[in-house]
Design a protein around this motif. Structure first.
Motif, PDB file in Angstrom:
ATOM      1  N   GLN A 217       0.833  -1.208   0.000  1.00  0.00           N
ATOM      2  CA  GLN A 217       0.000   0.000   0.000  1.00  0.00           C
ATOM      3  C   GLN A 217       0.870   1.262   0.000  1.00  0.00           C
ATOM      4  OE1 GLN A 217      -2.886  -0.015   3.138  1.00  0.00           O
ATOM      5  NE2 GLN A 217      -3.848   1.915   2.503  1.00  0.00           N
ATOM      6  N   ARG A 218       1.952   1.231   0.771  1.00  0.00           N
ATOM      7  CA  ARG A 218       2.856   2.391   0.791  1.00  0.00           C
ATOM      8  C   ARG A 218       3.562   2.561  -0.556  1.00  0.00           C
ATOM      9  NH1 ARG A 218       6.678   1.041   5.521  1.00  0.00           N
ATOM     10  NH2 ARG A 218       7.688   3.009   4.886  1.00  0.00           N
ATOM     11  N   LEU A 219       3.904   1.447  -1.193  1.00  0.00           N
ATOM     12  CA  LEU A 219       4.514   1.531  -2.518  1.00  0.00           C
ATOM     13  C   LEU A 219       3.559   2.120  -3.541  1.00  0.00           C
ATOM     14  CD1 LEU A 219       6.451  -1.860  -2.644  1.00  0.00           C
ATOM     15  CD2 LEU A 219       7.470   0.420  -2.721  1.00  0.00           C
ATOM     16  N   LEU A 220       2.295   1.740  -3.443  1.00  0.00           N
ATOM     17  CA  LEU A 220       1.291   2.288  -4.358  1.00  0.00           C
ATOM     18  C   LEU A 220       1.175   3.792  -4.181  1.00  0.00           C
ATOM     19  CD1 LEU A 220      -0.903   1.656  -6.465  1.00  0.00           C
ATOM     20  CD2 LEU A 220      -2.520   1.355  -4.575  1.00  0.00           C
ATOM     21  N   GLU A 221       1.194   4.235  -2.941  1.00  0.00           N
ATOM     22  CA  GLU A 221       1.121   5.673  -2.667  1.00  0.00           C
ATOM     23  C   GLU A 221       2.368   6.392  -3.193  1.00  0.00           C
ATOM     24  OE1 GLU A 221      -0.569   9.197  -1.143  1.00  0.00           O
ATOM     25  OE2 GLU A 221      -1.418   7.178  -1.435  1.00  0.00           O
ATOM     26  N   TYR A 222       3.519   5.749  -3.049  1.00  0.00           N
ATOM     27  CA  TYR A 222       4.759   6.360  -3.542  1.00  0.00           C
ATOM     28  C   TYR A 222       4.720   6.518  -5.060  1.00  0.00           C
ATOM     29  CZ  TYR A 222       9.676   6.780  -4.868  1.00  0.00           C
ATOM     30  OH  TYR A 222      10.851   7.198  -5.444  1.00  0.00           O
ATOM     31  N   HIS A 223       4.307   5.466  -5.760  1.00  0.00           N
ATOM     32  CA  HIS A 223       4.260   5.529  -7.229  1.00  0.00           C
ATOM     33  C   HIS A 223       3.224   6.545  -7.714  1.00  0.00           C
ATOM     34  CE1 HIS A 223       7.124   2.363  -7.628  1.00  0.00           C
ATOM     35  NE2 HIS A 223       6.345   1.430  -7.098  1.00  0.00           N
ATOM     36  N   ARG A 224       2.206   6.774  -6.924  1.00  0.00           N
ATOM     37  CA  ARG A 224       1.200   7.761  -7.302  1.00  0.00           C
ATOM     38  C   ARG A 224       1.754   9.183  -7.207  1.00  0.00           C
ATOM     39  NH1 ARG A 224      -2.406   6.711  -3.594  1.00  0.00           N
ATOM     40  NH2 ARG A 224      -3.421   5.050  -4.790  1.00  0.00           N
ATOM     41  N   ASN A 225       2.637   9.420  -6.247  1.00  0.00           N
ATOM     42  CA  ASN A 225       3.181  10.770  -6.042  1.00  0.00           C
ATOM     43  C   ASN A 225       4.478  11.025  -6.800  1.00  0.00           C
ATOM     44  OD1 ASN A 225       1.168  11.651  -4.201  1.00  0.00           O
ATOM     45  ND2 ASN A 225       2.169  10.545  -2.535  1.00  0.00           N
ATOM     46  N   PHE A 226       5.143   9.945  -7.241  1.00  0.00           N
ATOM     47  CA  PHE A 226       6.463  10.111  -7.844  1.00  0.00           C
ATOM     48  C   PHE A 226       6.455  10.983  -9.105  1.00  0.00           C
ATOM     49  CE2 PHE A 226      10.138   8.518 -10.347  1.00  0.00           C
ATOM     50  CZ  PHE A 226      11.128   8.958  -9.489  1.00  0.00           C
ATOM     51  N   PRO A 227       5.478  10.881 -10.020  1.00  0.00           N
ATOM     52  CA  PRO A 227       5.486  11.762 -11.200  1.00  0.00           C
ATOM     53  C   PRO A 227       5.502  13.240 -10.834  1.00  0.00           C
ATOM     54  CG  PRO A 227       3.949   9.958 -11.537  1.00  0.00           C
ATOM     55  CD  PRO A 227       4.385   9.883 -10.113  1.00  0.00           C
ATOM     56  N   GLY A 228       4.800  13.606  -9.738  1.00  0.00           N
ATOM     57  CA  GLY A 228       4.815  15.004  -9.315  1.00  0.00           C
ATOM     58  C   GLY A 228       6.182  15.440  -8.821  1.00  0.00           C
ATOM     59  N   ILE A 229       6.904  14.533  -8.177  1.00  0.00           N
ATOM     60  CA  ILE A 229       8.252  14.851  -7.703  1.00  0.00           C
ATOM     61  C   ILE A 229       9.183  15.063  -8.888  1.00  0.00           C
ATOM     62  CG2 ILE A 229      10.208  13.984  -6.378  1.00  0.00           C
ATOM     63  CD1 ILE A 229       8.225  12.446  -4.641  1.00  0.00           C
ATOM     64  N   ILE A 230       9.021  14.241  -9.930  1.00  0.00           N
ATOM     65  CA  ILE A 230       9.841  14.400 -11.135  1.00  0.00           C
ATOM     66  C   ILE A 230       9.615  15.773 -11.748  1.00  0.00           C
ATOM     67  CG2 ILE A 230      10.182  13.573 -13.494  1.00  0.00           C
ATOM     68  CD1 ILE A 230       9.676  10.779 -12.540  1.00  0.00           C
ATOM     69  N   GLN A 231       8.357  16.226 -11.766  1.00  0.00           N
ATOM     70  CA  GLN A 231       8.057  17.551 -12.309  1.00  0.00           C
ATOM     71  C   GLN A 231       8.724  18.653 -11.498  1.00  0.00           C
ATOM     72  OE1 GLN A 231       3.811  18.014 -12.585  1.00  0.00           O
ATOM     73  NE2 GLN A 231       3.536  16.220 -13.897  1.00  0.00           N
ATOM     74  N   SER A 232       8.913  18.429 -10.210  1.00  0.00           N
ATOM     75  CA  SER A 232       9.486  19.469  -9.353  1.00  0.00           C
ATOM     76  C   SER A 232      10.990  19.604  -9.537  1.00  0.00           C
ATOM     77  CB  SER A 232       9.190  19.156  -7.880  1.00  0.00           C
ATOM     78  OG  SER A 232       7.797  19.100  -7.648  1.00  0.00           O
ATOM     79  N   PHE A 233      11.680  18.487  -9.838  1.00  0.00           N
ATOM     80  CA  PHE A 233      13.140  18.537  -9.881  1.00  0.00           C
ATOM     81  C   PHE A 233      13.728  18.214 -11.253  1.00  0.00           C
ATOM     82  CE2 PHE A 233      11.974  17.361  -5.496  1.00  0.00           C
ATOM     83  CZ  PHE A 233      12.445  18.491  -4.861  1.00  0.00           C
ATOM     84  N   GLY A 234      12.971  17.514 -12.082  1.00  0.00           N
ATOM     85  CA  GLY A 234      13.392  17.288 -13.458  1.00  0.00           C
ATOM     86  C   GLY A 234      14.757  16.657 -13.605  1.00  0.00           C
ATOM     87  N   LYS A 235      15.614  17.300 -14.436  1.00  0.00           N
ATOM     88  CA  LYS A 235      16.902  16.722 -14.788  1.00  0.00           C
ATOM     89  C   LYS A 235      17.916  16.762 -13.650  1.00  0.00           C
ATOM     90  CE  LYS A 235      16.459  17.819 -19.711  1.00  0.00           C
ATOM     91  NZ  LYS A 235      17.064  18.541 -20.864  1.00  0.00           N
ATOM     92  N   SER A 236      17.630  17.485 -12.579  1.00  0.00           N
ATOM     93  CA  SER A 236      18.583  17.566 -11.478  1.00  0.00           C
ATOM     94  C   SER A 236      18.589  16.304 -10.626  1.00  0.00           C
ATOM     95  CB  SER A 236      18.273  18.775 -10.585  1.00  0.00           C
ATOM     96  OG  SER A 236      16.998  18.636  -9.981  1.00  0.00           O
ATOM     97  N   MET A 237      17.647  15.387 -10.867  1.00  0.00           N
ATOM     98  CA  MET A 237      17.570  14.158 -10.074  1.00  0.00           C
ATOM     99  C   MET A 237      18.615  13.147 -10.538  1.00  0.00           C
ATOM    100  SD  MET A 237      13.418  13.752  -9.956  1.00  0.00           S
ATOM    101  CE  MET A 237      13.540  12.132  -9.244  1.00  0.00           C
ATOM    102  N   LYS A 238      19.180  12.433  -9.565  1.00  0.00           N
ATOM    103  CA  LYS A 238      20.118  11.354  -9.854  1.00  0.00           C
ATOM    104  C   LYS A 238      19.505  10.047  -9.382  1.00  0.00           C
ATOM    105  CE  LYS A 238      24.086   9.263 -10.695  1.00  0.00           C
ATOM    106  NZ  LYS A 238      24.622   9.089 -12.061  1.00  0.00           N
ATOM    107  N   LEU A 239      19.225   9.134 -10.315  1.00  0.00           N
ATOM    108  CA  LEU A 239      18.635   7.844  -9.983  1.00  0.00           C
ATOM    109  C   LEU A 239      19.745   6.833  -9.697  1.00  0.00           C
ATOM    110  CD1 LEU A 239      15.828   7.673 -12.710  1.00  0.00           C
ATOM    111  CD2 LEU A 239      15.595   8.365 -10.334  1.00  0.00           C
ATOM    112  N   ILE A 240      19.618   6.118  -8.585  1.00  0.00           N
ATOM    113  CA  ILE A 240      20.603   5.117  -8.207  1.00  0.00           C
ATOM    114  C   ILE A 240      19.886   3.825  -7.847  1.00  0.00           C
ATOM    115  CG2 ILE A 240      22.307   4.476  -6.451  1.00  0.00           C
ATOM    116  CD1 ILE A 240      23.260   7.314  -6.437  1.00  0.00           C
TER     117      ILE A 240
END
Length: 482
Positions: A217-240
């Motif tokens: 359930q927590r993972l589902l909530e995270y995936h629901r909010n993650f696109p909005g986080i990408i919009q906030s930081f864009g290319k400055s994010m580093k995925l590891i």
């Protein structure tokens, strides 16, 4: 003074001073904070900022899904960089703020905590002296676009945003084995990281909310909010990738946050290429000069041009070149200083090769105003150098250079008239290479920040390696390696 008629002349050396002390970044940060906070007394605000603020202090957002290892990596980063770690737990552990008690009240009533309240609490924590002086790492925040915007409005802007990721099935399995030391807060795992100390094992407990259903359930909530986080930081994010040993993921995160972020500050490359004869210094310098408009400063070519001039200095240099003797360091430094300290080199940047050849010459560079900000050593084995140079020949008619292995003559007529330069005889090359390797060890130790590149590969590949270090900021070692 009317600047439109007679522009104010700023000495080129000011650019070196501003770059050395990072004045552009400092002014940008001060002005940004003024516009965000809009204090009643700007002068007192700026004095406080200059007193506590540190342009090099880490400001890290560490994000990721549940069980991705955020807490462990954040704690390790906090110890390694000596910076405070800010998370939900640390914000609510002690009643250090009235806002903290208010957030606890929402939790006890099982109500959703307003995003703006979280932002206020985080802002209040970051105004404490330890965060202002040392920096901070924010673990698990922001977890939604709304909270990201609230933090940005309050001037909480990270220098690095690191996002951990892993397949959901891995995260669910990993979460089931999670155990927490209630005294230290350290996180352990029944399979991957079980403590050897029996006292620690006795006090480990399973945290709440780690069942398969709750984690999903927590993972589902995270995936629901993650696109909005990408919009906030864009290319400055580093995925590891977190689906690896935690220590490996940690070192990747640490390597990234040690790399300063891109900055709009003016930057003029001042590149020094070192390496043995035949390592490709001239070719790489030409490629850099062509692509980035740098001034190509070849020490050997500069001496030849000076020797052809009918001047007192030219007449002094010519016998040395004709006899194959090295020109005195004092003369070489004088010529280099005069060329590199011209206005075009300050504005466009430069790439120097063929100098220095030993540690003594390198020590003379600062006194002559020669301050490279990128130093490369092109490493090539002696066998490859001999192969590159001893098979090289020149056409006396056209002046075209050929190579027996890499660029043979097209016709037999051309091949028959090719000549070998006496300076490129095998014995001569060996003596030059031996001399370089005898002197290079001290030279490499002198340039502590030098970058070593394997030049025994395709020239374009070597150029891409050099280019990547030229366009990206270098770590600020005097800050990070304390």
């Amino acid at each position: 003074m009317d600047a439109t008629k007679r522009p104010l002349y700023i000495p080129p050396q000011m650019g070196l001073y501003a770059e050395k002390h990072r004045l552009f970044d400092m002014m940008q940060e001060l002005l940004g904070n003024l516009l965000i906070h809009r204090p009643e007394n700007p002068l007192d605000f700026l004095i406080r900022q200059l007193k506590f603020s540190n342009c090099d202090a880490p400001r890290i957002f560490l994000l990721g899904p549940p069980a991705s290892g955020k807490t462990t990596i954040a704690m390790w980063l906090s110890k390694q960089l000596i910076i405070p770690r800010i998370s939900r737990e640390t914000l609510l552990t002690h009643e250090w703020s009235a806002l903290s008690s208010e957030v606890q009240g929402y939790r006890e009533r099982k109500q959703n905590i307003p995003e703006d309240l979280w932002a206020q609490l985080i802002e209040e924590r970051m105004k404490l002296e330890d965060c202002l002086c040392s920096g901070w790492i924010l673990e698990g925040f922001p977890d939604s676009r709304e909270l990201a915007r609230c933090l940005q409005v309050r001037g909480i802007i990270p220098r690095h945003v690191v996002v951990l990721y892993a397949p959901d099935i891995v995260l669910i399995e990993r979460n089931l084995g999670k155990r927490v030391d209630e005294i230290t807060g350290e996180v352990y795992h029944t399979t991957f990281d079980w403590p050897t100390d029996e006292n620690i094992r006795w006090r480990l407990k399973a945290p709440r909310g780690i069942s398969e259903k709750e984690t999903a359930q927590r993972l589902l909530e995270y995936h629901r909010n993650f696109p909005g986080i990408i919009q906030s930081f864009g290319k400055s994010m580093k995925l590891i990738n977190a689906d690896q040993l935690c220590a490996d993921a940690f070192w990747q995160v640490l390597s990234h946050v040690r790399q300063p972020p891109q900055t709009p500050a003016p930057f003029s490359p001042r590149i020094l290429l070192c390496g043995p004869p035949g390592s490709g210094k001239s070719l790489q310098a030409a490629l850099l000069a062509q692509k980035y408009g740098l001034i190509n400063v070849c020490c050997a070519q500069m001496l030849k041009e000076a020797a052809t001039n009918d001047t007192r200095l030219g007449k002094f240099i010519k016998p040395y070149l004709d006899g194959g003797w090295p020109v005195p360091d004092k003369i070489v430094i004088k010529l280099l200083s005069k060329r590199i300290n011209r206005l075009d080199c300050y504005i466009r940047g430069w790439v120097l090769h063929g100098f220095p050849k030993d540690e003594d010459q390198a020590k003379r560079m600062p006194g002559a105003g020669i301050y490279p900000n990128r130093i490369f050593f092109l490493n090539v084995p002696a066998e490859t150098i001999l192969e590159r140079l001893s098979y090289s020949m020149v056409d006396p008619v056209s002046g075209e250079r050929y190579h027996t292995l890499y660029k043979p003559a097209i016709t037999k007529e051309v091949n028959d008239r090719l000549l070998i330069n006496p300076k490129e005889m095998e014995e001569t090359i060996k003596s030059k290479v031996d001399l370089y390797f005898r002197l290079s060890s001290n030279l490499e130790q002198y340039f502590e920040d030098a970058i070593f590149i394997n030049a025994d590969q395709d020239p374009q590949t070597v150029f891409e390696y050099i280019e990547s270090f030229v366009i990206n900021p270098l770590p600020v070692k005097e800050i990070w390696d304390l």
